[in-house]
Design an enzyme around this catalytic site. Structure first.
Site, mmCIF file in Angstrom:
data_model
loop_
_atom_site.group_PDB
_atom_site.id
_atom_site.type_symbol
_atom_site.label_atom_id
_atom_site.label_comp_id
_atom_site.label_asym_id
_atom_site.label_seq_id
_atom_site.Cartn_x
_atom_site.Cartn_y
_atom_site.Cartn_z
ATOM 1 N N HIS A 86 -33.161 24.901 -19.840
ATOM 2 C CA HIS A 86 -32.357 24.326 -20.921
ATOM 3 C C HIS A 86 -31.094 25.172 -21.081
ATOM 4 C CE1 HIS A 86 -31.280 22.239 -24.472
ATOM 5 N NE2 HIS A 86 -32.296 22.521 -25.270
ATOM 6 N N HIS A 107 -29.853 16.616 -14.368
ATOM 7 C CA HIS A 107 -30.001 16.441 -15.815
ATOM 8 C C HIS A 107 -31.077 15.417 -16.077
ATOM 9 C CE1 HIS A 107 -28.957 15.770 -20.017
ATOM 10 N NE2 HIS A 107 -28.358 16.946 -19.949
ATOM 11 N N ASP A 144 -23.174 23.078 -17.674
ATOM 12 C CA ASP A 144 -23.395 24.515 -17.536
ATOM 13 C C ASP A 144 -22.837 25.083 -16.246
ATOM 14 O OD1 ASP A 144 -24.676 24.922 -19.959
ATOM 15 O OD2 ASP A 144 -26.527 24.086 -19.171
HETATM 16 N N1 COA Z 1 -31.249 21.197 -7.635
HETATM 17 C C1 COA Z 1 -31.980 20.604 -6.656
HETATM 18 N N2 COA Z 1 -32.796 19.553 -6.852
HETATM 19 C C2 COA Z 1 -32.869 19.082 -8.096
HETATM 20 C C3 COA Z 1 -32.133 19.633 -9.149
HETATM 21 C C4 COA Z 1 -31.302 20.720 -8.888
HETATM 22 N N3 COA Z 1 -30.583 21.317 -9.845
HETATM 23 N N4 COA Z 1 -32.409 18.950 -10.283
HETATM 24 C C5 COA Z 1 -33.285 17.994 -9.946
HETATM 25 N N5 COA Z 1 -33.565 18.084 -8.635
HETATM 26 C C6 COA Z 1 -34.499 17.230 -7.878
HETATM 27 C C7 COA Z 1 -35.925 17.684 -8.110
HETATM 28 O O1 COA Z 1 -36.317 18.684 -7.187
HETATM 29 C C8 COA Z 1 -36.675 16.394 -7.959
HETATM 30 O O2 COA Z 1 -36.839 16.158 -6.606
HETATM 31 P P1 COA Z 1 -38.209 15.506 -6.041
HETATM 32 O O3 COA Z 1 -38.248 14.140 -6.669
HETATM 33 O O4 COA Z 1 -38.030 15.499 -4.563
HETATM 34 O O5 COA Z 1 -39.306 16.391 -6.523
HETATM 35 C C9 COA Z 1 -35.725 15.347 -8.526
HETATM 36 O O6 COA Z 1 -34.422 15.913 -8.407
HETATM 37 C C10 COA Z 1 -35.989 15.019 -9.979
HETATM 38 O O7 COA Z 1 -36.095 16.228 -10.680
HETATM 39 P P2 COA Z 1 -36.842 16.375 -12.056
HETATM 40 O O8 COA Z 1 -37.345 17.772 -12.228
HETATM 41 O O9 COA Z 1 -37.830 15.264 -12.206
HETATM 42 O O10 COA Z 1 -35.688 16.141 -13.079
HETATM 43 P P3 COA Z 1 -35.776 16.529 -14.565
HETATM 44 O O11 COA Z 1 -35.091 15.462 -15.292
HETATM 45 O O12 COA Z 1 -37.148 16.846 -15.003
HETATM 46 O O13 COA Z 1 -34.979 17.901 -14.591
HETATM 47 C C11 COA Z 1 -33.458 19.592 -15.048
HETATM 48 C C12 COA Z 1 -33.810 18.103 -15.205
HETATM 49 C C13 COA Z 1 -32.195 19.850 -15.833
HETATM 50 C C14 COA Z 1 -34.588 20.470 -15.580
HETATM 51 C C15 COA Z 1 -33.248 19.886 -13.548
HETATM 52 O O14 COA Z 1 -32.247 19.049 -13.053
HETATM 53 C C16 COA Z 1 -32.910 21.340 -13.289
HETATM 54 O O15 COA Z 1 -33.809 22.181 -13.236
HETATM 55 N N6 COA Z 1 -31.575 21.671 -13.132
HETATM 56 C C17 COA Z 1 -31.159 23.015 -12.937
HETATM 57 C C18 COA Z 1 -31.052 23.718 -14.277
HETATM 58 C C19 COA Z 1 -29.865 23.251 -15.086
HETATM 59 O O16 COA Z 1 -28.763 23.174 -14.591
HETATM 60 N N7 COA Z 1 -30.123 22.987 -16.375
HETATM 61 C C20 COA Z 1 -29.105 22.608 -17.322
HETATM 62 C C21 COA Z 1 -29.227 21.199 -17.758
HETATM 63 S S1 COA Z 1 -27.832 20.778 -18.794
#
Ligand code: COA
Length: 381
Positions: free
Chosen positions: A226, A265, A318
């Site tokens: 987050h 996201h 971010d």
């Molecule tokens: N880098 C690489 N792959 C990513 C990714 C990233 N930053 N974000 C999502 N993915 C991929 C996941 O590995 C997943 O792949 P899969 O289906 O092969 O397993 C797919 O995209 C869906 O991811 P998921 O975890 O279901 O998405 P989410 O909605 O739960 O996650 C976040 C959202 C923000 C937690 C996630 O994108 C993340 O961890 N981002 C990095 C941290 C970040 O920048 N956070 C700030 C948000 S404002």
């Protein structure tokens, strides 16, 4: 009994795609990348508004007129000081992470707020204004105290954003720097039912007071998925070191199924509409400061991540924030607290909305463990 156990239930893990209530505060269309506060486009607010005006808009529902804005600004300015006892608490725990210190200090502030247990909308908004003003002072007082320096008192001649930067080193920021910080606070002011705002609502759902709800919000924001992304982006940019290394770095991360920080996201499956504003900011600031390398590394990482746009993984707000904070001379572990500084109006209004039509937030968990186990006394185990 047996039948109830076997009954098929729909599980929405992570509450993905679940609407749990209605809001009049923030509209997000993740598919098209639209964000509005109270019906105003984030682009207009980022370009034309100020944090003070945007905070008023979020809290009261309409843009303020001149007199209302002046009154709101003076309420904020006159609430910036924090009690000596809070300074003493910060001193006691000064070696902890700034988010831990912030969480503790916000919680402790409840003991000094004259309206702590008044949960009327009016009192909650007043407390939200006081917390909006006090949180920057807590963050910067801790930053000074952990370096064994005397905290720089808030400067009531300066705007919210300019004063925040001023308390870092006692130097008044330039107009353009203050504007960039101001924009960053506007972009972080609210974001619907994100994890920390949801947690604040869960807290308010039990009729806990605003300080409890915001303490919860700060606690939840501290997680790297987050609030921690900007800090991790900065770490990544330093590890990448130069634009030529970006592709290999990103490929290695993805090969080992790791996340590239600052991308992806839960809601936005197109570009995060906030990101562009900070992209422009980091580009200008890194040139202005004679350090264009940071922006070049960010650009190279974006290029390397381009193929993943097809899967809905786009750059988020971010990604650019971290380098901006770094260029402004802000220590890396203050990046998450900065997010919290901007987010207080958002958490406050979510709590007010929750109180206005309150219901205990209490979902269900499907039990998948064992049943009817025979109890064996401890002497026989
Ligand atoms: N880098 C690489 N792959 C990513 C990714 C990233 N930053 N974000 C999502 N993915 C991929 C996941 O590995 C997943 O792949 P899969 O289906 O092969 O397993 C797919 O995209 C869906 O991811 P998921 O975890 O279901 O998405 P989410 O909605 O739960 O996650 C976040 C959202 C923000 C937690 C996630 O994108 C993340 O961890 N981002 C990095 C941290 C970040 O920048 N956070 C700030 C948000 S404002």
């Amino acid at each position: 009994m047996e039948e109830a156990v076997k009954k098929k239930v729909d599980i929405h893990r992570g509450l993905v795609g679940v609407y749990f209530d209605r809001t009049k505060t923030t509209f997000i269309n993740g598919k098209e990348g639209i964000l509005e506060y109270r019906g105003y486009s984030i682009h207009d607010l980022a370009e034309k508004s100020t944090f003070e005006e945007t905070a008023y808009l979020l809290l009261y529902g309409d843009l303020p007129n001149k007199v209302q804005l002046q009154g709101f600004d003076s309420d904020l300015k006159s609430s910036r000081d924090i009690p000596k006892e809070i300074i003493d608490i910060i001193k006691t725990i000064k070696d902890s992470h700034p988010m831990d210190v912030l969480r503790t200090a916000v919680s402790a502030l409840s003991s000094f707020d004259p309206e702590v247990s008044d949960k009327s909308a009016e009192a909650t908004l007043r407390k939200g204004i006081r917390l909006t003003a006090q949180v920057p002072t807590i963050v910067m007082a801790h930053n000074a105290l952990r370096q064994n320096k005397t905290p720089i008192p808030p400067n009531s001649n300066l705007s919210h954003a300019a004063n925040f930067l001023y308390m870092l080193d006692g130097v008044e920021p330039s107009e353009s720097t203050a504007k960039l910080m101001d924009k960053d606070f506007i972009l972080h002011a609210d974001h619907g039912s994100n994890a920390s705002a949801f947690a604040a609502r869960v807290s308010a759902g039990t009729q806990a007071d605003l300080h409890s709800a915001i303490t919860t919000g700060v606690a939840v924001l501290s997680g790297p998925s987050h609030g921690g992304a900007a800090e991790n982006v900065m770490k990544m940019v330093k590890e990448v070191g130069s634009p030529e290394n970006a592709k290999a770095y990103v490929t290695n991360l993805l090969k080992s199924k790791e996340r590239v920080m600052g991308f992806g996201h839960r809601v936005y499956k197109s570009q995060d509409p906030r990101a562009g504003h900070l992209k422009e900011g980091v580009e200008n600031l890194s040139k202005e400061m004679g350090q264009p390398g940071w922006y070049e590394i960010l650009t190279a990482v974006m290029v390397a991540m381009k193929p993943y746009q097809r899967r809905g993984i786009h750059v988020n707000v971010d990604f650019f924030a971290g380098v901006i904070y770094h260029l402004l001379g802000i220590p890396t572990d203050l990046f998450v607290p900065i997010f919290a500084v901007g987010r207080i109006p958002g958490w406050t209004i979510q709590v007010v909305e929750q109180y206005n039509n309150n219901i205990l937030l209490r979902p269900l968990l499907e039990y998948t463990g064992e049943h009817e186990r025979k109890y064996i006394p401890v002497q026989e185990r």
